[in-house]
Design an enzyme around this catalytic site. Structure first.
Site, short mmCIF file in Angstrom:
data_model
loop_
_atom_site.label_atom_id
_atom_site.label_comp_id
_atom_site.label_asym_id
_atom_site.label_seq_id
_atom_site.Cartn_x
_atom_site.Cartn_y
_atom_site.Cartn_z
N VAL A 108 26.20 47.14 50.04
CA VAL A 108 27.38 46.40 50.14
C VAL A 108 27.04 44.59 50.10
CG1 VAL A 108 29.59 45.60 51.30
CG2 VAL A 108 28.67 47.96 51.62
N CYS A 109 27.67 43.98 49.24
CA CYS A 109 27.53 42.58 48.93
C CYS A 109 26.11 42.23 48.65
CB CYS A 109 28.00 42.17 50.23
SG CYS A 109 28.24 40.14 50.22
N THR A 110 25.36 41.44 49.37
CA THR A 110 23.93 41.15 49.19
C THR A 110 22.92 42.20 49.50
OG1 THR A 110 24.00 39.93 51.39
CG2 THR A 110 24.34 38.71 49.20
N THR B 87 26.85 42.91 42.99
CA THR B 87 26.72 42.31 44.35
C THR B 87 27.90 41.17 44.51
OG1 THR B 87 25.06 41.19 45.85
CG2 THR B 87 25.20 40.41 43.54
#
Length: 197
Positions: free
Chosen positions: A108-110, A128
């Site tokens: 998830v995300c970074t 990302t």
């Protein structure tokens, strides 16, 4: 599904809370109320015990990484703590080991920046948080960066965009492992409406 599906959600200092808790809510609701076979969701951390998230929330890891049971899926959140993890050779080696043993890695995300630093996104499509797309490409220029997608499923690695996109990715995992009806029942049970295009 026939055997218990074991899903680990990674916690670490300065984790973005919703990156971890959003997928946890989806996967936990599915496991408790919908799943057609046994599913367990575990919280993992560098050590067992409390970690502090990016917004100050205390979260509890039930298992240290070295003591966790075999995982079918690992959810790797993002957050400020990933700045250290992209340089943490032991953590990167742990991820490579999970991948070699067949664990599906879902970021998830970074969290995807950490997967890229481990060499696990080489030549693959991934995404990302929108503010870190260039950073993802810089870590590994061979990554096929998907700028507009909320999540990208490339088989044994699934990446999602920033924060709330982790909920969409987790719902996708429910559909992948248990079908569209289970996904819809989970979404309805959470009263979650996916964002528009």
């Amino acid at each position: 599904m026939t055997d218990t599906l074991t899903i680990g959600v990674l916690l670490f200092e300065d984790v973005e809370e919703l990156d971890a808790v959003g997928p946890w809510e989806v996967l936990g609701f599915w496991a408790s109320h919908v799943a057609s076979s046994s599913v367990r969701v575990l919280a993992l951390g560098p050590d067992a015990g409390v970690v502090r998230g990016s917004q100050g929330l205390g979260l509890v890891a039930d298992h240290a990484l070295g003591e966790a049971p075999r995982l079918d899926v690992l959810v790797h959140p993002g957050g400020g703590g990933t700045r250290a993890l992209v340089k943490d050779t032991a953590h990167l080696e742990w991820l490579r080991g999970l991948h070699e043993r067949g664990t599906v890695l879902a970021s998830v995300c970074t969290g995807s920046l950490v997967l890229a630093a481990a060499g696990l996104l080489a030549g693959r499509p991934a995404t990302t948080h929108r503010d870190f797309l260039d950073k993802l490409a810089k870590i590994d220029p061979s990554v096929e960066v998907r700028k507009r997608e909320r999540y990208v499923d490339d088989g044994d690695i699934v990446t999602s965009a920033g924060v709330s996109a982790g909920i969409d990715m987790a719902l996708h995992l429910v559909a992948r492992y248990d079908g569209a009806e289970a996904c819809e029942l989970t979404r309805a049970g959470m009263q979650y409406e996916a964002p528009g295009p």
